[in-house]
Structure formats: structure tokens, C-alpha cells
Design a protein around this motif. Structure first.
Motif, PDB file in Angstrom:
ATOM      1  N   GLY B 130     -26.140 -15.160 -33.880  1.00  0.00           N
ATOM      2  CA  GLY B 130     -25.172 -14.988 -32.837  1.00  0.00           C
ATOM      3  C   GLY B 130     -23.828 -15.686 -33.076  1.00  0.00           C
ATOM      4  N   GLY B 131     -23.560 -16.467 -34.236  1.00  0.00           N
ATOM      5  CA  GLY B 131     -22.209 -16.988 -34.559  1.00  0.00           C
ATOM      6  C   GLY B 131     -21.255 -15.873 -35.157  1.00  0.00           C
ATOM      7  N   PHE B 132     -20.121 -16.109 -35.285  1.00  0.00           N
ATOM      8  CA  PHE B 132     -18.902 -15.149 -35.752  1.00  0.00           C
ATOM      9  C   PHE B 132     -18.185 -16.002 -36.647  1.00  0.00           C
ATOM     10  N   TRP B 133     -18.063 -15.208 -37.755  1.00  0.00           N
ATOM     11  CA  TRP B 133     -17.251 -15.796 -38.825  1.00  0.00           C
ATOM     12  C   TRP B 133     -16.118 -14.915 -39.229  1.00  0.00           C
ATOM     13  N   GLN B 134     -14.974 -15.445 -39.764  1.00  0.00           N
ATOM     14  CA  GLN B 134     -13.831 -14.325 -40.235  1.00  0.00           C
ATOM     15  C   GLN B 134     -13.081 -14.977 -41.456  1.00  0.00           C
ATOM     16  N   ALA B 135     -12.525 -14.123 -41.879  1.00  0.00           N
ATOM     17  CA  ALA B 135     -11.489 -14.190 -42.874  1.00  0.00           C
ATOM     18  C   ALA B 135     -10.219 -13.214 -42.638  1.00  0.00           C
ATOM     19  N   ARG B 136      -8.882 -13.757 -43.034  1.00  0.00           N
ATOM     20  CA  ARG B 136      -7.710 -12.912 -42.976  1.00  0.00           C
ATOM     21  C   ARG B 136      -7.038 -12.936 -44.316  1.00  0.00           C
ATOM     22  N   VAL B 137      -6.445 -11.732 -44.838  1.00  0.00           N
ATOM     23  CA  VAL B 137      -5.797 -11.751 -45.934  1.00  0.00           C
ATOM     24  C   VAL B 137      -4.375 -11.019 -45.607  1.00  0.00           C
ATOM     25  N   ASN B 138      -3.705 -11.444 -46.317  1.00  0.00           N
ATOM     26  CA  ASN B 138      -2.154 -10.783 -46.393  1.00  0.00           C
ATOM     27  C   ASN B 138      -1.918  -9.558 -47.442  1.00  0.00           C
ATOM     28  N   VAL B 139      -1.832  -8.456 -47.070  1.00  0.00           N
ATOM     29  CA  VAL B 139      -1.485  -7.394 -48.193  1.00  0.00           C
ATOM     30  C   VAL B 139      -0.244  -6.813 -48.081  1.00  0.00           C
ATOM     31  N   ILE B 140       0.555  -6.808 -49.402  1.00  0.00           N
ATOM     32  CA  ILE B 140       1.906  -6.127 -49.100  1.00  0.00           C
ATOM     33  C   ILE B 140       1.686  -4.662 -49.885  1.00  0.00           C
ATOM     34  N   VAL B 141       2.162  -3.837 -49.317  1.00  0.00           N
ATOM     35  CA  VAL B 141       1.891  -2.469 -49.675  1.00  0.00           C
ATOM     36  C   VAL B 141       3.230  -1.586 -49.964  1.00  0.00           C
ATOM     37  N   THR B 142       3.184  -1.238 -51.399  1.00  0.00           N
ATOM     38  CA  THR B 142       4.497  -0.774 -51.916  1.00  0.00           C
ATOM     39  C   THR B 142       4.821   0.912 -51.190  1.00  0.00           C
ATOM     40  N   LEU B 143       3.753   1.622 -51.347  1.00  0.00           N
ATOM     41  CA  LEU B 143       3.796   2.922 -50.838  1.00  0.00           C
ATOM     42  C   LEU B 143       2.835   2.991 -49.658  1.00  0.00           C
ATOM     43  N   ALA B 144       3.527   2.919 -48.564  1.00  0.00           N
ATOM     44  CA  ALA B 144       2.560   2.921 -47.174  1.00  0.00           C
ATOM     45  C   ALA B 144       1.921   4.192 -47.163  1.00  0.00           C
ATOM     46  N   ALA B 145       0.754   4.495 -46.392  1.00  0.00           N
ATOM     47  CA  ALA B 145       0.367   5.372 -46.194  1.00  0.00           C
ATOM     48  C   ALA B 145       0.678   6.329 -45.144  1.00  0.00           C
ATOM     49  N   CYS B 146       1.472   7.317 -45.347  1.00  0.00           N
ATOM     50  CA  CYS B 146       2.015   8.155 -44.305  1.00  0.00           C
ATOM     51  C   CYS B 146       3.234   7.476 -43.658  1.00  0.00           C
ATOM     52  N   ILE B 147       3.848   6.743 -44.047  1.00  0.00           N
ATOM     53  CA  ILE B 147       4.959   6.138 -43.356  1.00  0.00           C
ATOM     54  C   ILE B 147       6.286   6.552 -44.308  1.00  0.00           C
ATOM     55  N   GLU B 148       6.035   6.616 -45.634  1.00  0.00           N
ATOM     56  CA  GLU B 148       7.284   6.999 -46.425  1.00  0.00           C
ATOM     57  C   GLU B 148       7.414   8.532 -46.303  1.00  0.00           C
TER      58      GLU B 148
END
Lengths: 107, 151
Positions: B130-148
Motif C-alpha cells: 500500500g505504500g507509494f514511492w517516487q523519483a523526479r528528474v529534470n530533462v532539458i529538451v533541445t528539439l521539443a515534440a511539436c512545439i518548434e
């Protein structure tokens, strides 16, 4: 045109091994956020779920959202106890369904 | 009229210019937190046990490999039941949910995801106790998906 899919497993599996299963499916995974050249939104059309069964037992499932890349790829682990059949089924929008069956032989 | 054959994946730029004055069209850390809360049914997720393997600098946001591992013996008594991946800046916060069983032997999943901009990616695991564990990471994106726009 038939759908292409690939489920790959290692060779030379022994009972008790934990193997990596990799499954890829040809599918555009249209996000629903793209717009065509005249400004109309291209409707969402994605794979929603992948399920894996070993013989009749469900061993793995994945719920997919538009953020999964085109030609969705998933890899998971499987502890192989005995020879059997691995069945991977993809289901998605517009009644999409595709199944690949792979024999797992324990040496 | 000559229409330049732009990167046709990235017409999103025309779609987001119009609604900028209206309600935000993209996820935010708040909507990611709301999606995480739905996943954990309100239970807190502690940092630990989960590790995210993803490039810290991504060339192409259209297909970003990610592997999530959770420390667990994967026995009937003690195993990971679900792993979910969330995005803080994509149009939608949910990315994928994996359903695991002791038959997996190892709590490790991999896939390829779309990232619309540089952002944090969150992985949350639900354990059989029943417990929950997490992790977070920072990602730098050079060519974004469908923004550029043009490639």
C-alpha cells in the motif's frame, strides 16, 4: 496494409531466468494535438493498452497516453518458470487490436 | 500559394498561439501533482526506491527513452503493483501506467516518450503493502515534440 509488430526475447532461456521482453508496434500514436495545414485538429488515435499473458496468466499490462512516442515500445521483465506461450496484445482507438504470439522454450 | 513543407509533426505551434489568452493548454507542476494524487488515491509518495534512467539532455523530444526501476524482491508478499510516469509540462500530465505482477521477477520497465519542453518527469510506484514511492528528474529538451516550427 497489415500492422507490423515485434516481440523479442533472448535465446537460450533456462528455467528460473528473468528475461527482458521487448515489444514494438507500428502505430502513429496521433496525439490529438497536431493541426493540419488548414488549421483542423487531427483527432487523437492512439494505442491505449498493451497486455501480456504467459499461457493464460496475465503477467504485465501498460496503459498508454498520447505522450508515448509513435511506434510504441515497451520493455518489461519476465521470470520464466517453464516452457509456454507469451501473448502480447495491443488495443487502441478506432477498435484497433493486434496480437503477437511468441513461444518461450526453456532449455 | 506556396506552402513550405515544414516539419509536419510540429504544427502545434499554430494551435497554441490562439489559445494562449485562454485557460492554459499545458500541464503544470500543479496538474502533474493532481494526476499523481489520483494515482496514489491521496496517499503521500515518499522519495526513494524508484530510479529513473533518462538522458538529462535530449536532442529530440519526440522519442525519449526512459527506464524506471524500483527496488523490490517481486515476491507474492512484497512486490510493485503499478509504476506510473508523469510529465510536468506536456499538454497532459499522464504518460503511462505499468501494471506489474510477481511473475515479472524484476520491477523494471522501459518505453519511449514525448516531451514537449524541458521539464521534470516523475515516476511513482505503488507497492503491494500500500505504500507509494517516487523519483523526479529534470530533462532539458533541445528539439521539443511539436512545439518548434520548421526543423
Amino acid at each position: 496494409m497489415s500492422t507490423r509488430a515485434l516481440v523479442s526475447i533472448p535465446r537460450n532461456i533456462k528455467a528460473g531466468d528473468i528475461i527482458d521482453v521487448r515489444a514494438t508496434l507500428q502505430h502513429a500514436m496521433e496525439t490529438g494535438f497536431r493541426v493540419d495545414t488548414v488549421g483542423r485538429v487531427l483527432p487523437r488515435d492512439i494505442v491505449r493498452r498493451v497486455e501480456a499473458h504467459f499461457d493464460d496468466q496475465g503477467v504485465f499490462a501498460m496503459d498508454l497516453h498520447p505522450a508515448i512516442s509513435a511506434n510504441p515500445y515497451v520493455a518489461f521483465s519476465l521470470r520464466v518458470a517453464r516452457t509456454g506461450t507469451l501473448r502480447v496484445t495491443w488495443r487502441g482507438d478506432k477498435n484497433f487490436s493486434h496480437t503477437e504470439i511468441v513461444a518461450i522454450a526453456v532449455g | 500559394m506556396h506552402v513550405t513543407r515544414l516539419n509536419r509533426r510540429c504544427f502545434l505551434v499554430t494551435a497554441i498561439v490562439a489559445p494562449l489568452t485562454q485557460a492554459p493548454a499545458f500541464a503544470s507542476p500543479d496538474s502533474a501533482d493532481a494526476a499523481i494524487k489520483t494515482f496514489t488515491r491521496g496517499h503521500p509518495a515518499r522519495d526513494g526506491k524508484v530510479s529513473i534512467d533518462i538522458a538529462s539532455l535530449v536532442e529530440n523530444g519526440n522519442t525519449v527513452p526512459i527506464t524506471v526501476r524500483v527496488e523490490s524482491p517481486m515476491t507474492d508478499a512484497d512486490h510493485v503493483k503499478r509504476i506510473a510516469i508523469f510529465s510536468e509540462q506536456n499538454p497532459l500530465p499522464d504518460v503511462a501506467t505499468f501494471h506489474l505482477t510477481p511473475a515479472n521477477g524484476r520491477a523494471q520497465v522501459a518505453t519511449r516518450i514525448r516531451l514537449a519542453s524541458s521539464q521534470r518527469v516523475v515516476a511513482v510506484a505503488e507497492m503491494s503493502d500500500g505504500g507509494f514511492w517516487q523519483a523526479r528528474v529534470n530533462v532539458i529538451v533541445t528539439l521539443a515534440a511539436c512545439i518548434e516550427g520548421a526543423a
